[in-house]
Scaffold this motif. Structure first.
Motif, PDB file in Angstrom:
ATOM      1  N   UNK A   2       0.841  -1.202   0.000  1.00  0.00           N
ATOM      2  CA  UNK A   2       0.000   0.000   0.000  1.00  0.00           C
ATOM      3  C   UNK A   2       0.877   1.253   0.000  1.00  0.00           C
ATOM      4  N   UNK A   3       0.266   2.385  -0.237  1.00  0.00           N
ATOM      5  CA  UNK A   3       1.012   3.649  -0.246  1.00  0.00           C
ATOM      6  C   UNK A   3       1.672   3.919   1.108  1.00  0.00           C
ATOM      7  N   UNK A   4       0.939   3.653   2.190  1.00  0.00           N
ATOM      8  CA  UNK A   4       1.490   3.882   3.522  1.00  0.00           C
ATOM      9  C   UNK A   4       2.665   2.941   3.786  1.00  0.00           C
ATOM     10  N   UNK A   5       2.520   1.674   3.414  1.00  0.00           N
ATOM     11  CA  UNK A   5       3.607   0.715   3.609  1.00  0.00           C
ATOM     12  C   UNK A   5       4.845   1.143   2.817  1.00  0.00           C
ATOM     13  N   UNK A  27       7.726   9.167  12.739  1.00  0.00           N
ATOM     14  CA  UNK A  27       6.923   8.482  11.724  1.00  0.00           C
ATOM     15  C   UNK A  27       5.530   9.097  11.609  1.00  0.00           C
ATOM     16  N   UNK A  28       4.940   9.456  12.742  1.00  0.00           N
ATOM     17  CA  UNK A  28       3.615  10.091  12.717  1.00  0.00           C
ATOM     18  C   UNK A  28       3.680  11.431  11.984  1.00  0.00           C
ATOM     19  N   UNK A  29       4.730  12.190  12.243  1.00  0.00           N
ATOM     20  CA  UNK A  29       4.887  13.492  11.599  1.00  0.00           C
ATOM     21  C   UNK A  29       5.139  13.349  10.094  1.00  0.00           C
ATOM     22  N   UNK A  30       5.999  12.408   9.721  1.00  0.00           N
ATOM     23  CA  UNK A  30       6.364  12.247   8.314  1.00  0.00           C
ATOM     24  C   UNK A  30       5.257  11.618   7.467  1.00  0.00           C
ATOM     25  N   UNK A  31       4.439  10.740   8.059  1.00  0.00           N
ATOM     26  CA  UNK A  31       3.375  10.075   7.301  1.00  0.00           C
ATOM     27  C   UNK A  31       2.023  10.764   7.444  1.00  0.00           C
ATOM     28  N   UNK A  32       1.827  11.467   8.545  1.00  0.00           N
ATOM     29  CA  UNK A  32       0.533  12.088   8.791  1.00  0.00           C
ATOM     30  C   UNK A  32      -0.514  11.092   9.269  1.00  0.00           C
ATOM     31  N   UNK A  33      -0.062   9.920   9.709  1.00  0.00           N
ATOM     32  CA  UNK A  33      -0.981   8.868  10.165  1.00  0.00           C
ATOM     33  C   UNK A  33      -0.862   8.665  11.666  1.00  0.00           C
ATOM     34  N   UNK A  34      -1.838   7.945  12.233  1.00  0.00           N
ATOM     35  CA  UNK A  34      -1.805   7.670  13.669  1.00  0.00           C
ATOM     36  C   UNK A  34      -0.959   6.433  13.957  1.00  0.00           C
ATOM     37  N   UNK A  35      -0.669   6.209  15.228  1.00  0.00           N
ATOM     38  CA  UNK A  35       0.218   5.123  15.653  1.00  0.00           C
ATOM     39  C   UNK A  35      -0.318   3.750  15.253  1.00  0.00           C
ATOM     40  N   UNK A  40       0.315  -1.204  12.146  1.00  0.00           N
ATOM     41  CA  UNK A  40      -0.290  -2.193  11.267  1.00  0.00           C
ATOM     42  C   UNK A  40       0.506  -2.311   9.964  1.00  0.00           C
ATOM     43  N   UNK A  41       0.924  -1.195   9.400  1.00  0.00           N
ATOM     44  CA  UNK A  41       1.690  -1.214   8.152  1.00  0.00           C
ATOM     45  C   UNK A  41       3.037  -1.896   8.352  1.00  0.00           C
ATOM     46  N   UNK A  42       3.710  -1.621   9.472  1.00  0.00           N
ATOM     47  CA  UNK A  42       5.007  -2.251   9.753  1.00  0.00           C
ATOM     48  C   UNK A  42       4.822  -3.755   9.952  1.00  0.00           C
ATOM     49  N   UNK A  43       3.774  -4.149  10.664  1.00  0.00           N
ATOM     50  CA  UNK A  43       3.509  -5.583  10.851  1.00  0.00           C
ATOM     51  C   UNK A  43       3.246  -6.270   9.523  1.00  0.00           C
ATOM     52  N   UNK A  44       2.519  -5.605   8.624  1.00  0.00           N
ATOM     53  CA  UNK A  44       2.259  -6.173   7.302  1.00  0.00           C
ATOM     54  C   UNK A  44       3.561  -6.349   6.531  1.00  0.00           C
ATOM     55  N   UNK A  45       4.444  -5.358   6.588  1.00  0.00           N
ATOM     56  CA  UNK A  45       5.739  -5.460   5.910  1.00  0.00           C
ATOM     57  C   UNK A  45       6.562  -6.608   6.478  1.00  0.00           C
TER      58      UNK A  45
END
Length: 63
Positions: A2-5, A27-35, A40-45
């Motif tokens: 995904x784009x976030x991953x 990571x929150x600042x650079x992606x604009x996403x919540x923890x 979840x994205x890191x676990x998927x990777x």
């Protein structure tokens, strides 16, 4: 991937080249996403073996 991953993978890869592990706040600042989304994205990777944490060296390994 995904784009976030993809974004998280690139951030981790680029920062690891300078021996720096980004904090969750960075990571929150650079992606604009919540923890939760980031975790979840890191676990998927990691589950797809695209990313691995080396406990001895305290650094990321990339496939």
């Amino acid at each position: 991937m995904t784009d976030l991953e993809r974004k998280i993978y690139r951030i981790l890869y680029n920062m690891s080249r300078f021996r720096k592990n980004p904090s969750m706040e960075e990571l929150k600042r650079k992606t604009g996403k919540d923890e939760a989304s980031i975790r979840k994205a890191v676990k998927n990777l990691m589950s797809r073996n695209e990313l691995e944490w080396d406990k001895e060296k305290q650094e990321w390994r990339f496939k």
